[in-house]
Design an enzyme around this catalytic site. Structure first.
Site: not given
Length: 354
Positions: A53, A55, A89, A159, A214, A217, A299
């Site tokens: 981690h 810390e 930690c 978009a 999806l 690339r 959406l």
């Protein structure tokens, strides 16, 4: 130490933590710096799950360990207090004798949730909290949303044209072909975003119209898990994504109609909204973030239920005059960026106050 100094060193913690964005799942993004007499003498950040981690790395980077007894450790998230793949930690900080710990935000996961701060205070450490807390929570918005809301952090992306259309209507799409509102720079940025999210979702209409891959690339990194939400299950069998490596899941009311042998098919029920069922499935799978790239039906479905956290909207300069309307959005604008073909607006959803 003055508040301005606290903010300065916490900013450095955030800079370090951000270097591992998209790489630490299921762990949070954490950076740590150790300061002695106003000078940084050690720093580190968590790179991936299972590794040391932030810390611990910061402590081990200090050349003169005697300085730790009069130093301050800065960390953007509460130090852990439990045994996982690595020791706590908080215990290491106590063992090393660091007297002051300054933290940005509380780790609200059930394994920590204040226990790290409590252990440090019990050992006699001075603990200062909530330094740049908004920024510290934002960098770990995926991790914290997953644990606090029991669902992935949801990013919407689309978009739209200058006059508010997300795409051409079906007739014009058949005659004029695909619509590109953004340019190459924006597409590269979207692929960079895909690397940082664990899963990506589109609707059946988008799959039938665009045959998307999806995947990643245009950037270096892992592709997200591919998800399709198709109520009808009416999907082409020759999809481009079927030839890609990696898991993909189809959510549908009619699993028998899905002809995608390499996909996991999840049957939806009609007793609750599809979005809730998708999110429940992802939560049980341990998925902390979801990027939704469309289309408009998907959406709007998530937005109508208030199930989104962040929206990234490219607005192009061209005027379509007609087509598929972009979703209506109510959120707080936090940033914008200008490209040659569009302007990017990033919004976050603000919780309604009762």
């Amino acid at each position: 130490m003055a508040g301005a100094d606290h903010l300065k060193f916490m900013k450095r913690c955030l800079e370090l933590a951000s270097k591992a964005e998209g790489l630490t799942y299921p762990n949070p993004l954490v950076g740590a710096v150790i300061v002695h007499n106003g000078r940084i003498i050690g720093e580190g950040y968590h790179v991936k799950a299972g590794s040391r981690h932030a810390e611990v790395l910061a402590i081990e980077s200090v050349k003169d360990r005697e300085l730790l007894f009069s130093s301050t450790l800065y960390v953007n998230l509460e130090p852990c207090s439990h045994y996982g793949k690595t020791p706590p930690c908080a215990d290491r900080i106590i063992t090393e004798g660091i007297p002051v710990i300054v933290s940005g935000a509380t780790d609200t996961s059930t394994k920590v949730s204040g226990k790290g701060f409590a252990r440090l205070r019990e050992a006699g450490c001075r603990v200062i909290t909530n330094i740049a807390s908004e920024e510290c929570r934002f960098i770990n918005r995926r991790f914290l949303t997953f644990h606090e809301k029991r669902r992935p952090y949801i990013v919407l992306k689309w978009a739209q044209s200058a006059d508010g259309f997300i795409g051409r209507d079906k007739e014009r799409r058949m005659t004029e072909g695909p619509l590109w509102i953004t340019g190459n720079s924006e597409r590269i940025l979207v692929h960079k975003w895909r690397v940082t999210e664990q899963a990506i979702l589109v609707g059946g209409e988008t799959v039938r119209a665009d045959n998307p891959k999806l995947n990643v690339r245009e950037w270096t990194g892992n592709s997200p898990i591919r998800l399709i939400l198709s109520g009808s299950g009416n999907l082409p069998s020759n999809l481009a994504m079927n030839d890609l490596i990696g898991p993909q899941v189809v959510f549908t009311f009619f699993p028998d109609k899905v002809n995608m042998p390499r996909s996991v098919v999840v049957k939806l029920n009609k007793n609750e909204p599809s979005a809730i069922q998708v999110l429940d499935y992802l939560y049980k799978w341990g998925i902390q973030s979801l990027l939704i790239e469309g289309g408009s039906t998907v959406l709007n479905h998530f937005m109508s239920l208030g199930l989104w956290d962040e929206a990234r909207v490219f607005q192009g300069y061209q005027v379509l005059g007609s087509g598929v309307k972009a979703p209506g959005l109510m959120g707080r604008l936090i940033s914008q960026q200008v490209f040659s073909n569009s302007r990017l607006y990033i919004f976050i959803r603000e919780e309604r106050r009762r």
